[in-house]
Design a protein around this motif. Structure first.
Motif, PDB file in Angstrom:
ATOM      1  N   ARG A 173       0.852  -1.045   0.065  1.00 52.04           N
ATOM      2  CA  ARG A 173      -0.028  -0.118  -0.038  1.00 52.04           C
ATOM      3  C   ARG A 173       0.985   1.296   0.077  1.00 52.04           C
ATOM      4  N   ARG A 174       1.840   1.329   0.891  1.00 52.52           N
ATOM      5  CA  ARG A 174       2.815   2.395   0.770  1.00 52.52           C
ATOM      6  C   ARG A 174       3.444   2.618  -0.518  1.00 52.52           C
ATOM      7  N   SER A 225      -3.518   4.861   1.366  1.00 55.57           N
ATOM      8  CA  SER A 225      -3.353   4.729   2.697  1.00 55.57           C
ATOM      9  C   SER A 225      -4.137   3.712   3.423  1.00 55.57           C
ATOM     10  N   SER A 226      -3.828   3.067   4.671  1.00 53.59           N
ATOM     11  CA  SER A 226      -4.501   1.940   5.244  1.00 53.59           C
ATOM     12  C   SER A 226      -5.701   2.137   5.451  1.00 53.59           C
TER      13      SER A 226
END
Length: 91
Positions: free
Chosen positions: A84-85, A90-91
């Motif tokens: 994701r990063r 964003s988480s």
């Protein structure tokens, strides 16, 4: 070297083989049968290779360290967070 042999076919199998010959895809019913046997042999060879590869993978897994569900969940969470990063999500 070829070996002459006799085989029995169902009417449906014989009609299919004859249709392939009549369509010009094979020179004879014998050629159709030879191709069929070659395909069958390749399929069995492929299945044998896959079975041996799976056996090797399973043997390596059994010889390795056991990873419990909680540890695997933690690993997967870290991998997902890193992906994701890397994609700017964003988480």
């Amino acid at each position: 070297m070829t070996v002459k042999t006799s085989v029995s076919l169902t009417e449906e199998q014989h009609a299919f083989a004859k249709a392939l010959v009549e369509a010009g895809r094979y020179g004879s019913v014998s050629a159709v049968m030879q191709q069929g046997l070659d395909l069958l042999r390749r399929r069995f060879d492929d299945e044998d290779l896959e079975r041996r590869a799976l056996h090797e993978v399973m043997s390596r897994r059994r010889a390795g360290r056991f990873v419990g569900a909680e540890e695997m969940d933690d690993r997967l969470s870290r991998i997902i967070a890193a992906k994701r990063r890397g994609h700017g999500v964003s988480s």
